[in-house]
Design a protein around this motif. Structure first.
Motif, PDB file in Angstrom:
ATOM      1  N   ARG A 110       0.840  -1.207   0.000  1.00  0.00           N
ATOM      2  CA  ARG A 110       0.000   0.000   0.000  1.00  0.00           C
ATOM      3  C   ARG A 110       0.876   1.259   0.000  1.00  0.00           C
ATOM      4  O   ARG A 110       0.601   2.207  -0.726  1.00  0.00           O
ATOM      5  CB  ARG A 110      -0.907   0.022   1.230  1.00  0.00           C
ATOM      6  N   ARG A 111       1.912   1.249   0.823  1.00  0.00           N
ATOM      7  CA  ARG A 111       2.815   2.403   0.906  1.00  0.00           C
ATOM      8  C   ARG A 111       3.436   2.698  -0.459  1.00  0.00           C
ATOM      9  O   ARG A 111       3.661   3.854  -0.814  1.00  0.00           O
ATOM     10  CB  ARG A 111       3.909   2.126   1.943  1.00  0.00           C
ATOM     11  N   ARG A 112       3.664   1.660  -1.240  1.00  0.00           N
ATOM     12  CA  ARG A 112       4.263   1.813  -2.562  1.00  0.00           C
ATOM     13  C   ARG A 112       3.228   2.053  -3.658  1.00  0.00           C
ATOM     14  O   ARG A 112       3.579   2.130  -4.826  1.00  0.00           O
ATOM     15  CB  ARG A 112       5.091   0.573  -2.896  1.00  0.00           C
ATOM     16  N   GLY A 113       1.945   2.121  -3.289  1.00  0.00           N
ATOM     17  CA  GLY A 113       0.893   2.445  -4.246  1.00  0.00           C
ATOM     18  C   GLY A 113       0.264   1.263  -4.971  1.00  0.00           C
ATOM     19  O   GLY A 113      -0.511   1.458  -5.902  1.00  0.00           O
ATOM     20  N   ALA A 114       0.564   0.046  -4.546  1.00  0.00           N
ATOM     21  CA  ALA A 114      -0.026  -1.135  -5.198  1.00  0.00           C
ATOM     22  C   ALA A 114      -1.505  -1.249  -4.839  1.00  0.00           C
ATOM     23  O   ALA A 114      -1.924  -0.879  -3.738  1.00  0.00           O
ATOM     24  CB  ALA A 114       0.716  -2.400  -4.782  1.00  0.00           C
ATOM     25  N   GLU A 115      -2.288  -1.763  -5.773  1.00  0.00           N
ATOM     26  CA  GLU A 115      -3.711  -1.974  -5.547  1.00  0.00           C
ATOM     27  C   GLU A 115      -4.054  -3.445  -5.348  1.00  0.00           C
ATOM     28  O   GLU A 115      -5.104  -3.764  -4.805  1.00  0.00           O
ATOM     29  CB  GLU A 115      -4.515  -1.405  -6.713  1.00  0.00           C
ATOM     30  N   LYS A 116      -3.178  -4.329  -5.821  1.00  0.00           N
ATOM     31  CA  LYS A 116      -3.420  -5.760  -5.699  1.00  0.00           C
ATOM     32  C   LYS A 116      -2.231  -6.425  -5.023  1.00  0.00           C
ATOM     33  O   LYS A 116      -1.100  -5.987  -5.157  1.00  0.00           O
ATOM     34  CB  LYS A 116      -3.661  -6.398  -7.064  1.00  0.00           C
ATOM     35  N   PHE A 117      -2.520  -7.509  -4.332  1.00  0.00           N
ATOM     36  CA  PHE A 117      -1.541  -8.274  -3.565  1.00  0.00           C
ATOM     37  C   PHE A 117      -1.622  -9.708  -4.084  1.00  0.00           C
ATOM     38  O   PHE A 117      -2.666 -10.349  -4.010  1.00  0.00           O
ATOM     39  CB  PHE A 117      -1.945  -8.188  -2.093  1.00  0.00           C
ATOM     40  N   TYR A 118      -0.506 -10.205  -4.621  1.00  0.00           N
ATOM     41  CA  TYR A 118      -0.456 -11.553  -5.188  1.00  0.00           C
ATOM     42  C   TYR A 118       0.319 -12.492  -4.275  1.00  0.00           C
ATOM     43  O   TYR A 118       1.224 -12.074  -3.554  1.00  0.00           O
ATOM     44  CB  TYR A 118       0.224 -11.530  -6.562  1.00  0.00           C
ATOM     45  N   VAL A 119      -0.043 -13.765  -4.345  1.00  0.00           N
ATOM     46  CA  VAL A 119       0.657 -14.811  -3.625  1.00  0.00           C
ATOM     47  C   VAL A 119       0.485 -16.099  -4.427  1.00  0.00           C
ATOM     48  O   VAL A 119      -0.477 -16.235  -5.186  1.00  0.00           O
ATOM     49  CB  VAL A 119       0.110 -14.966  -2.179  1.00  0.00           C
ATOM     50  N   THR A 120       1.433 -17.006  -4.290  1.00  0.00           N
ATOM     51  CA  THR A 120       1.274 -18.339  -4.866  1.00  0.00           C
ATOM     52  C   THR A 120       1.386 -19.352  -3.744  1.00  0.00           C
ATOM     53  O   THR A 120       2.053 -19.100  -2.738  1.00  0.00           O
ATOM     54  CB  THR A 120       2.341 -18.644  -5.943  1.00  0.00           C
ATOM     55  N   TRP A 121       0.710 -20.486  -3.923  1.00  0.00           N
ATOM     56  CA  TRP A 121       0.812 -21.523  -2.908  1.00  0.00           C
ATOM     57  C   TRP A 121       0.793 -22.900  -3.534  1.00  0.00           C
ATOM     58  O   TRP A 121       0.249 -23.108  -4.609  1.00  0.00           O
ATOM     59  CB  TRP A 121      -0.265 -21.393  -1.845  1.00  0.00           C
ATOM     60  N   HIS A 122       1.444 -23.803  -2.815  1.00  0.00           N
ATOM     61  CA  HIS A 122       1.483 -25.204  -3.209  1.00  0.00           C
ATOM     62  C   HIS A 122       0.078 -25.764  -3.055  1.00  0.00           C
ATOM     63  O   HIS A 122      -0.493 -25.705  -1.962  1.00  0.00           O
ATOM     64  CB  HIS A 122       2.472 -25.946  -2.301  1.00  0.00           C
ATOM     65  N   PRO A 123      -0.512 -26.311  -4.142  1.00  0.00           N
ATOM     66  CA  PRO A 123      -1.874 -26.836  -4.027  1.00  0.00           C
ATOM     67  C   PRO A 123      -1.907 -28.154  -3.259  1.00  0.00           C
ATOM     68  O   PRO A 123      -0.893 -28.830  -3.116  1.00  0.00           O
ATOM     69  CB  PRO A 123      -2.278 -27.050  -5.488  1.00  0.00           C
TER      70      PRO A 123
END
Length: 162
Positions: A110-123
């Motif tokens: 947020r501080r850097r101005g991003a609107e989306k937060f991504y993550v990947t996970w082991h299914p």
């Protein structure tokens, strides 16, 4: 001086061994790379990787590494930011440090101005999918390196984590 409560520290010469000593439970090792690999990746991705030691008081309890404006498709068409790695020490799990890590990365994005937060996970049933879904991340239909890609609107994260 000791800081109380969980906080993040940059990886330095002084805390490098503590960071390298963070190990997840043996049954989780297939789902997340060890800290040493993350730090090697941070070294070759300067400006993109954001590694931090998670400390509670003066006790190291975990490690996280965010990615900042990574070239997602390696063709310049899409830049994304999110959580690259999360390693909570085996004996420290279930105490809220994972949630703290996600909240901390969200605040930085947020501080850097991003609107989306991504993550990947082991299914699969032995992966962290439930943890991320519980925080409001939703699969976006993509797979990256055999892992499910999840995304969360940062305004939604703020509501869900409070």
């Amino acid at each position: 001086m000791t800081t109380t409560g969980p906080h993040l520290e940059e990886i330095t010469v002084q805390n490098l061994d503590a960071a390298l000593g963070i190990s997840v439970r043996p049954d989780q090792e297939h789902a997340v790379s060890p800290v040493v690999k993350s730090l090697a990746e941070a070294y070759v991705h300067p400006g993109v990787a954001w590694p931090r030691l998670i400390v509670d008081g003066d006790r190291p309890v975990g490690f996280l590494m965010a990615f900042l404006d990574i070239d997602w498709y390696e063709d310049g068409s899409v830049l994304r930011s999110g959580l690259w790695r999360l390693n909570i020490a085996a004996g420290e799990q279930g105490r809220g440090y994972g949630r703290f890590a996600v909240e901390s990365v969200a605040a930085e994005l947020r501080r850097r101005g991003a609107e989306k937060f991504y993550v990947t996970w082991h299914p699969g049933p032995d992966g962290p999918e439930g943890f991320y879904l519980g925080l409001g991340f939703r699969p976006n239909g993509e797979v990256s390196g055999g892992q499910t890609v999840g995304v969360l609107e940062l305004t939604q994260l703020q509501l869900e984590l409070t």
